[in-house]
Design a protein around this motif. Structure first.
Motif, PDB file in Angstrom:
ATOM      1  N   ASN A  31       1.206  -1.019  -0.150  1.00 56.67           N
ATOM      2  CA  ASN A  31       0.170   0.091  -0.173  1.00 56.67           C
ATOM      3  C   ASN A  31       0.790   0.861   0.015  1.00 56.67           C
ATOM      4  OD1 ASN A  31      -2.381  -1.555   0.027  1.00 56.67           O
ATOM      5  ND2 ASN A  31      -2.508  -1.190   2.211  1.00 56.67           N
ATOM      6  N   TYR A  32       0.690   2.029  -0.662  1.00 58.80           N
ATOM      7  CA  TYR A  32       1.640   4.215  -1.053  1.00 58.80           C
ATOM      8  C   TYR A  32       0.886   4.425   0.242  1.00 58.80           C
ATOM      9  CZ  TYR A  32       0.958   2.386  -6.252  1.00 58.80           C
ATOM     10  OH  TYR A  32       1.300   2.473  -7.022  1.00 58.80           O
ATOM     11  N   SER A  33       2.247   4.451   1.057  1.00 58.46           N
ATOM     12  CA  SER A  33       2.686   5.022   2.735  1.00 58.46           C
ATOM     13  C   SER A  33       3.960   5.385   2.723  1.00 58.46           C
ATOM     14  CB  SER A  33       2.019   4.082   3.515  1.00 58.46           C
ATOM     15  OG  SER A  33       3.100   3.127   3.811  1.00 58.46           O
ATOM     16  N   HIS A  34       3.944   6.355   3.929  1.00 55.01           N
ATOM     17  CA  HIS A  34       5.214   6.934   4.033  1.00 55.01           C
ATOM     18  C   HIS A  34       5.957   5.349   4.828  1.00 55.01           C
ATOM     19  CE1 HIS A  34       7.897   9.729   6.162  1.00 55.01           C
ATOM     20  NE2 HIS A  34       7.623   8.492   7.477  1.00 55.01           N
ATOM     21  N   ARG A  35       5.903   5.201   5.688  1.00 52.99           N
ATOM     22  CA  ARG A  35       5.826   3.058   5.986  1.00 52.99           C
ATOM     23  C   ARG A  35       6.552   2.420   4.490  1.00 52.99           C
ATOM     24  NH1 ARG A  35       4.973  -2.240   7.765  1.00 52.99           N
ATOM     25  NH2 ARG A  35       2.768  -1.391   7.494  1.00 52.99           N
ATOM     26  N   ASP A  43      10.865  -9.906 -12.596  1.00 52.23           N
ATOM     27  CA  ASP A  43      11.806 -10.693 -12.440  1.00 52.23           C
ATOM     28  C   ASP A  43      12.489 -10.895 -11.286  1.00 52.23           C
ATOM     29  OD1 ASP A  43      12.432 -11.147 -15.154  1.00 52.23           O
ATOM     30  OD2 ASP A  43      12.857  -9.724 -15.310  1.00 52.23           O
ATOM     31  N   VAL A  44      12.224  -9.478 -10.544  1.00 55.10           N
ATOM     32  CA  VAL A  44      12.234  -9.648  -8.650  1.00 55.10           C
ATOM     33  C   VAL A  44      11.768  -8.428  -7.944  1.00 55.10           C
ATOM     34  CG1 VAL A  44      14.547  -8.603  -7.859  1.00 55.10           C
ATOM     35  CG2 VAL A  44      15.260 -10.007  -9.484  1.00 55.10           C
ATOM     36  N   PHE A  45      11.469  -9.283  -7.049  1.00 56.65           N
ATOM     37  CA  PHE A  45      10.594  -8.766  -6.050  1.00 56.65           C
ATOM     38  C   PHE A  45      11.001  -7.466  -5.349  1.00 56.65           C
ATOM     39  CE2 PHE A  45       7.845  -7.727  -2.950  1.00 56.65           C
ATOM     40  CZ  PHE A  45       6.558  -7.848  -2.847  1.00 56.65           C
ATOM     41  N   LEU A  46      10.753  -5.992  -5.108  1.00 56.91           N
ATOM     42  CA  LEU A  46      11.012  -5.981  -4.523  1.00 56.91           C
ATOM     43  C   LEU A  46      10.578  -5.368  -3.110  1.00 56.91           C
ATOM     44  CD1 LEU A  46      14.252  -3.301  -4.699  1.00 56.91           C
ATOM     45  CD2 LEU A  46      12.200  -2.068  -6.088  1.00 56.91           C
ATOM     46  N   LEU A  47      11.425  -5.063  -1.874  1.00 63.03           N
ATOM     47  CA  LEU A  47      10.453  -3.543  -0.475  1.00 63.03           C
ATOM     48  C   LEU A  47      11.027  -3.249  -0.037  1.00 63.03           C
ATOM     49  CD1 LEU A  47       7.380  -4.218   0.795  1.00 63.03           C
ATOM     50  CD2 LEU A  47       8.796  -5.852   2.215  1.00 63.03           C
ATOM     51  N   SER A  48      10.891  -2.049  -0.462  1.00 60.96           N
ATOM     52  CA  SER A  48      11.389  -0.486   0.411  1.00 60.96           C
ATOM     53  C   SER A  48      10.974   0.241   1.592  1.00 60.96           C
ATOM     54  CB  SER A  48      11.919   0.519  -0.542  1.00 60.96           C
ATOM     55  OG  SER A  48      10.014   0.782  -0.872  1.00 60.96           O
ATOM     56  N   ALA A  49       9.857  -0.737   2.544  1.00 66.15           N
ATOM     57  CA  ALA A  49       9.401  -0.194   3.634  1.00 66.15           C
ATOM     58  C   ALA A  49      10.468  -0.264   4.680  1.00 66.15           C
ATOM     59  CB  ALA A  49       8.357  -1.125   4.130  1.00 66.15           C
ATOM     60  N   TYR A  50      11.085   0.848   5.427  1.00 65.46           N
ATOM     61  CA  TYR A  50      11.508   0.675   6.445  1.00 65.46           C
ATOM     62  C   TYR A  50      11.140   0.079   8.327  1.00 65.46           C
ATOM     63  CZ  TYR A  50       8.671   5.233   8.938  1.00 65.46           C
ATOM     64  OH  TYR A  50       7.779   5.230   9.862  1.00 65.46           O
ATOM     65  N   HIS A  51       9.950   0.197   8.005  1.00 67.92           N
ATOM     66  CA  HIS A  51       9.553  -0.865   9.149  1.00 67.92           C
ATOM     67  C   HIS A  51       8.448  -1.843   8.542  1.00 67.92           C
ATOM     68  CE1 HIS A  51       7.698  -1.959  12.940  1.00 67.92           C
ATOM     69  NE2 HIS A  51       6.602  -1.987  12.261  1.00 67.92           N
ATOM     70  N   SER A  61      -3.002  -0.567  -3.109  1.00 68.15           N
ATOM     71  CA  SER A  61      -4.877  -0.716  -2.963  1.00 68.15           C
ATOM     72  C   SER A  61      -4.830   0.310  -4.408  1.00 68.15           C
ATOM     73  CB  SER A  61      -5.262  -0.895  -2.141  1.00 68.15           C
ATOM     74  OG  SER A  61      -5.254  -0.006  -1.410  1.00 68.15           O
ATOM     75  N   GLU A  62      -4.667   1.764  -3.596  1.00 68.45           N
ATOM     76  CA  GLU A  62      -5.064   2.700  -3.815  1.00 68.45           C
ATOM     77  C   GLU A  62      -4.936   3.943  -4.246  1.00 68.45           C
ATOM     78  OE1 GLU A  62      -9.147   3.060  -2.545  1.00 68.45           O
ATOM     79  OE2 GLU A  62      -8.176   4.044  -0.852  1.00 68.45           O
ATOM     80  N   PHE A  63      -4.480   4.869  -5.049  1.00 69.41           N
ATOM     81  CA  PHE A  63      -3.581   6.451  -5.295  1.00 69.41           C
ATOM     82  C   PHE A  63      -4.590   7.079  -3.982  1.00 69.41           C
ATOM     83  CE2 PHE A  63      -2.897   5.807 -10.247  1.00 69.41           C
ATOM     84  CZ  PHE A  63      -1.837   4.762  -9.650  1.00 69.41           C
ATOM     85  N   ASN A  64      -2.596   7.518  -3.047  1.00 74.99           N
ATOM     86  CA  ASN A  64      -3.638   8.624  -2.206  1.00 74.99           C
ATOM     87  C   ASN A  64      -2.553   9.592  -2.894  1.00 74.99           C
ATOM     88  OD1 ASN A  64      -0.834   7.595  -1.302  1.00 74.99           O
ATOM     89  ND2 ASN A  64      -1.975   5.915   0.084  1.00 74.99           N
ATOM     90  N   GLU A  65      -2.652  10.511  -1.286  1.00 67.21           N
ATOM     91  CA  GLU A  65      -1.651  12.019  -1.134  1.00 67.21           C
ATOM     92  C   GLU A  65       0.292  11.457  -1.371  1.00 67.21           C
ATOM     93  OE1 GLU A  65      -0.282  15.252   2.067  1.00 67.21           O
ATOM     94  OE2 GLU A  65      -2.753  14.464   2.310  1.00 67.21           O
ATOM     95  N   GLU A  66      -0.006  10.545  -0.527  1.00 65.92           N
ATOM     96  CA  GLU A  66       1.284   9.385  -0.333  1.00 65.92           C
ATOM     97  C   GLU A  66       1.758   9.344  -2.246  1.00 65.92           C
ATOM     98  OE1 GLU A  66       3.492   9.312   2.700  1.00 65.92           O
ATOM     99  OE2 GLU A  66       2.176  10.634   3.441  1.00 65.92           O
TER     100      GLU A  66
END
Length: 392
Positions: free
Chosen positions: A221-225, A294-302, A250-255
Motif C-alpha cells: 500500500n502507498y504509505s510513508h512506512r 524477475d525480482v521482487f522489491l520492498l522498500s519499507a523502513y518498518h 491498493s489505491e492512489f492517495n496523497e503519498e
C-alpha cells in the motif's frame, strides 16, 4: 473442544475475516474443533453469522470506549463476553485495543490464553502529517508497553514470528526474553502453496512491458512506512537500460502522488528504465504480476515478516528489501541499508542469472518446508494440543 479467535488490526478477506484468523480457524475446524472468530464489524454487514463452519461474532470499537459485542449474541460487555466464554482456548491475534481492553479480566478467564504477535513497535514513532505529528499516540503506546512484563504472564503462551527480538519491530519479544518469560514460542507466517499466478505474460502485455524487459515489482500500500519513493530513487540510481519497476498499491492517495511527483523531477529523456504505478489490481492480477516479474522489491523502513516477500519466494522470485523486521533471517534474497546498496543489488541481480536462480531456489525451498499454510496450521494445532493433551 472449542477455540475462540479474537482477530483485529488486519485487513479482512472477501468474507470479512482476516487471513491470519481464517487460516487458523480452518485448521482447527479440520481437526474437529468448534471454532468462533470474534472480529470487528464490517461496513456493509454480513450475509451470515457463519463462515465455512466457523461461527462469526462481531464487535465494534467506539472511540474512547471499550469494544461492544454485537450480532450473534446481541449487545453485551466485551469483557463480560470474554469471561463468560465457554471456549477451551482463546487466541488474541496481535496487539491493539481489544487486547488492552481484555487485560483486566485475563486472570478471571478460565480458558487457555494464547497471544499471537505479528510484530510490536511502540518505540517507533510514525510521523503523522499534522501537528502534533502523532507524538501523543506514540507516548501512549510507549506508556502501555511498560506494563507488559506484568500482564504477559497471564498468557499460557506468546507466539512470535521469529527469534528476532529488538527495540524496533519485536519489542514485545525482547521484553519476554529479558524478563525470563517461559511461554515463548516461534511460529512464522505461512502462505498457501497452491495460490500462484497463472498468466505472467498476460500481465506484461496488459501494461506494455516487452517480453525481454527486466522487471522489478513492489506490492505494498502507498504509505510513508512502505516508502515507495526509496525504491524509485534506487531504481533511478541503478539506471538499468530497458528495465521496468512496477508498483502495485491498493489505491492512489496523497503519498502515491508525492512519490510520483518526486520521481518526475528525477527523469529526463535519457533516464534509463520505466516506472509503472498501479492501483486497484485484482488478486489474480497481483499474482500474475508476481509470477511475471524477475525480482521482487520492498522498500519499507518498518516491517515484521512481510507476506508479500513470502509470496514472491513461493513464485521462485529472488527479492531485495531494506533491512527491517526479521527480513534478514529469511531466505531467497538480500537486505540492504541504503539506496545506493539497493541500486547496486538491482544491477547485480540484473547481470547475474546464476545468483538469481540460486536465491530463487532457496526461497522456494523455504516456503515448501517452513513458510507455508500447512506448517503454520499444524504448528498452532500442536501448540494447543501441548497445552491440552486430551484435545484430540
Amino acid at each position: 473442544m472449542k477455540i475462540l479467535i479474537v482477530s483485529f488490526t488486519f485487513p479482512p478477506n472477501k468474507d470479512g475475516v482476516s487471513e491470519a484468523a481464517a487460516a487458523m480457524a480452518l485448521g482447527f475446524i479440520g481437526r474437529g474443533w468448534k471454532v468462533e472468530v470474534l472480529t470487528e464489524s464490517i461496513n456493509n454487514g454480513r450475509d451470515s453469522d457463519t463462515w465455512n463452519g466457523v461461527a462469526i461474532t462481531e464487535y465494534r470499537i467506539i472511540a474512547g470506549k471499550a469494544p461492544e459485542i454485537a450480532m450473534s449474541c446481541g449487545t453485551t460487555s466485551y469483557q463480560d463476553y470474554l469471561t463468560r466464554s465457554n471456549a477451551d482456548v482463546v487466541v488474541f491475534q496481535s496487539h491493539g485495543l481489544p487486547l488492552y481492553r481484555a487485560l483486566p479480566v485475563l486472570p478471571r478467564m478460565r480458558s487457555i490464553k494464547i497471544l499471537v504477535s505479528h510484530g510490536y513497535a511502540p518505540l517507533v514513532w510514525v510521523r503523522f502529517p499534522k501537528f502534533p505529528y502523532g507524538l501523543g499516540f506514540w507516548l501512549r503506546a510507549v506508556t502501555k508497553s511498560f506494563a507488559m512484563p506484568f500482564w504477559l504472564r497471564c498468557f499460557d503462551r506468546s507466539v512470535y514470528l521469529s527469534e528476532s527480538a529488538d527495540l524496533r519491530a519485536f519489542y514485545d519479544h525482547l521484553i519476554a526474553k529479558l524478563t525470563g518469560y517461559q511461554g515463548r514460542r516461534v511460529i512464522p507466517n505461512g502462505v498457501d502453496r497452491e495460490e500462484r499466478g497463472m498468466s505472467p505474460m498476460e500481465f506484461r502485455r496488459r501494461h506494455g512491458i516487452e517480453e525481454g524487459a527486466f522487471v522489478f515489482l513492489c506490492v505494498a500500500n502507498y504509505s510513508h512506512r512502505k516508502d515507495q519513493g526509496y525504491g524509485a530513487r534506487a531504481f533511478r540510481k541503478a539506471a538499468i537500460p530497458g528495465s521496468v519497476l512496477v508498483f502495485i498499491g491498493s489505491e492512489f492517495n496523497e503519498e502515491s502522488r508525492r512519490f510520483q511527483k518526486a520521481d518526475a523531477l528525477l527523469m529526463n529523456d535519457s533516464t534509463p528504465g520505466r516506472i509503472i504505478w498501479l492501483e486497484k489490481q485484482s488478486r489474480k492480477e497481483t499474482l500474475d504480476a508476481l509470477a511475471g516479474c524477475d525480482v521482487f522489491l520492498l522498500s519499507a523502513y518498518h516491517e515484521a515478516q512481510p507476506i508479500a516477500i513470502l509470496e514472491a519466494m513461493r513464485e521462485g522470485k529472488p527479492w531485495i528489501a531494506r533491512d527491517a523486521g526479521c527480513i534478514a533471517s529469511m531466505e531467497g534474497g538480500r537486505c540492504v541499508k541504503s539506496e545506493a546498496a539497493m541500486a547496486a543489488a538491482m544491477r547485480q541481480f540484473n547481470e547475474d542469472k546464476t545468483l538469481r536462480d540460486r536465491l530463487a531456489a532457496e526461497g522456494a525451498a523455504a516456503v515448501a518446508t517452513r513458510y507455508n499454510r500447512e506448517t503454520y496450521v499444524k504448528s498452532y494445532c500442536d501448540l494447543v494440543e501441548e497445552l491440552l493433551p486430551n484435545a484430540t
